[in-house]
Scaffold this motif. Sequence first.
Motif, PDB file in Angstrom:
ATOM      1  N   LEU A  38       0.852  -1.185   0.000  1.00 20.39           N
ATOM      2  CA  LEU A  38       0.000   0.000   0.000  1.00 20.39           C
ATOM      3  C   LEU A  38       0.889   1.237   0.000  1.00 20.39           C
ATOM      4  O   LEU A  38       1.720   1.410   0.894  1.00 20.39           O
ATOM      5  N   LEU A  39       0.691   2.073  -1.004  1.00 21.01           N
ATOM      6  CA  LEU A  39       1.530   3.267  -1.141  1.00 21.01           C
ATOM      7  C   LEU A  39       0.658   4.510  -1.091  1.00 21.01           C
ATOM      8  O   LEU A  39      -0.234   4.680  -1.934  1.00 21.01           O
ATOM      9  N   GLY A  40       0.906   5.366  -0.112  1.00 18.26           N
ATOM     10  CA  GLY A  40       0.183   6.644  -0.027  1.00 18.26           C
ATOM     11  C   GLY A  40       1.027   7.707  -0.693  1.00 18.26           C
ATOM     12  O   GLY A  40       2.119   8.016  -0.211  1.00 18.26           O
ATOM     13  N   GLU A  41       0.538   8.246  -1.811  1.00 18.40           N
ATOM     14  CA  GLU A  41       1.339   9.173  -2.610  1.00 18.40           C
ATOM     15  C   GLU A  41       0.530  10.371  -3.082  1.00 18.40           C
ATOM     16  O   GLU A  41      -0.657  10.236  -3.418  1.00 18.40           O
ATOM     17  N   PRO A  42       1.145  11.543  -3.179  1.00 15.45           N
ATOM     18  CA  PRO A  42       0.494  12.674  -3.841  1.00 15.45           C
ATOM     19  C   PRO A  42       0.531  12.506  -5.357  1.00 15.45           C
ATOM     20  O   PRO A  42       1.349  11.744  -5.886  1.00 15.45           O
ATOM     21  N   TYR A  43      -0.360  13.196  -6.038  1.00 16.18           N
ATOM     22  CA  TYR A  43      -0.299  13.257  -7.501  1.00 16.18           C
ATOM     23  C   TYR A  43      -0.843  14.629  -7.918  1.00 16.18           C
ATOM     24  O   TYR A  43      -1.579  15.282  -7.169  1.00 16.18           O
TER      25      TYR A  43
ATOM     26  N   PHE B  97      -2.573   3.739  -3.060  1.00 12.45           N
ATOM     27  CA  PHE B  97      -2.590   2.839  -4.206  1.00 12.45           C
ATOM     28  C   PHE B  97      -2.307   1.421  -3.697  1.00 12.45           C
ATOM     29  O   PHE B  97      -1.288   1.187  -3.041  1.00 12.45           O
ATOM     30  N   VAL B  98      -3.245   0.545  -3.994  1.00 13.31           N
ATOM     31  CA  VAL B  98      -3.159  -0.833  -3.503  1.00 13.31           C
ATOM     32  C   VAL B  98      -2.530  -1.680  -4.608  1.00 13.31           C
ATOM     33  O   VAL B  98      -3.093  -1.807  -5.700  1.00 13.31           O
ATOM     34  N   CYS B  99      -1.386  -2.226  -4.322  1.00 13.24           N
ATOM     35  CA  CYS B  99      -0.606  -2.896  -5.383  1.00 13.24           C
ATOM     36  C   CYS B  99      -0.224  -4.314  -4.960  1.00 13.24           C
ATOM     37  O   CYS B  99      -0.238  -4.662  -3.780  1.00 13.24           O
TER      38      CYS B  99
END
Length: 354
Positions: A247-252, A351-353
Motif C-alpha cells: 500500500l503506497l500513499g502518494e500525492p499526484y 494505491f493498492v498494489c
Amino acid sequence: MTRRTWRGVLRRLEAVLGAVLVNACGRAARADWAAANASPLNPWTGGCGRCHGRGMDMLRMHEIAEAGHRILNPFTEEKLMLLGEVCRLRPAQRQLDLACGKGEMLCRWADAFGIEGHGVDISEVFVPLARARAAELGVADRVTFELGEAAAAVRAMTGAATPAMTEPTPADTEATRSDIEAARAIVDAAHADIEAARADIEAAPAERRQYHQYDIASCIGATWIGGGLAGTVALMRPAVRDGGLLLLGEPYWAEDTPEEAYAALNMLGGEFATLEGTLDRIEAAGLELLEMVLADGDSWDRYVAEQWWTVSDWLRENAGSPDAPAMREYLETSRRTHLRYQRRYLGWGVFVCR
Ligand SMILES: C[S@@+](CC[C@H](N)C(=O)[O-])C[C@H]1O[C@@H](n2cnc3c(N)ncnc32)[C@H](O)[C@@H]1O
C-alpha cells in the motif's frame, strides 16, 4: 576455543556493530526528514520549507501542527476504513506499516478486521501515542509499535546489516574487546576453527532473517524513506509474502496544474506525477495496481485546515517560544497555499498494489 564459542563471539560483535549502525541511521534519518521537509520534495507542508531557515526541526513542526490528528494524511476515518475493506482484510493477516505515525491505521484495522501488525516511526511523540491508541482500542496484543528509522528497521528485519535498536553498553564493549582478543588467539592457533567460524557468520544472519513474513506492507505518505516510490517498493518487497499487498500513499498532480503551483508548494523536483503518471511509476517499479482510494478537497481540509486551529492555539499559548516565528509562518503559508493551490491541484491517494 570451540566452534560454539566462536559463534558467540561473532554474534556479539555483529549485535554491537549492528546497534551502532542502527542508532547512527536513526539520527541521520531525523536529519534527512528535516532536509526532505525543508526541500521542494515535501508534499505535506504547503511550502513551509521556507520556515526551515528559521532553524526549527521540521518533524517537531509536524508534531505540533498535527497534535489534534489521529490520521496524519488527507484521509478521513471513512476513507481509512474504506481502504481496509478495499484491501479485503481478513483476521490474522499481518501488516507492516512503515512511517506509521500515530498508528491509527493498524489500530483501527486490528479492531475492525482482526489483522495483526507492526508499525515503525521515527517520532518520539507519535510512537507512544500509537501504543496508547492500541491499548485504548484493546488491540495491544496484536499491534506493536517500534521507535526507529523505517529503512533501517526493515533492513534489519529482512536480514541486512542492522539488528536491534539498542545502544551498546560499556559491558558490551568490554566483552567485545576481550572476545576480539580471544578471537585473535584462535586465528593464530586453529585454521580449522576459522573456517568453521566463517560458516557461522553466514549462517547467523540467515537465522535472523524474516523474509516474506507479512501479508501487507504499507508506507502511507512517507515514500522518502526509500528515496521515492521505486526505492520504497524495493525496501518493502522482501518483507511481503508472494502475492501480498503493498500500500503506497502518494500525492499526484491534477492534469491542469499551473506551473506556479509547483513553486508555491515547494515541489519543483518532479517527484510526483499525474494520476496516470503514478500508474506508470507503479508499473515501472514492477507492481500491478489493483485498487485505490483517493482523498478529495474535503478530506484534504480535515488534514490541513484542522491544523490551523491547533497551531493558532499553540501560538497563543507559546507566544514567547523560539519556535513561534516558524510556526506562525507555517500557519500563514499553509492557509494560503492550501486554499490557492493544494486543495485544487494536489491529489493524494493510497494505491493498492501487488
Ligand atoms: C505524513 S506522516 C504519515 C503518518 C502515517 N503513515 C499516517 O498516514 O497517519 C509521515 C510520518 O513519517 C514519519 N517518518 C519520517 N521519516 C521517517 C523515517 N525515516 N523512518 C520512520 N518514520 C519516518 C514521521 O514521523 C511521520 O509520522
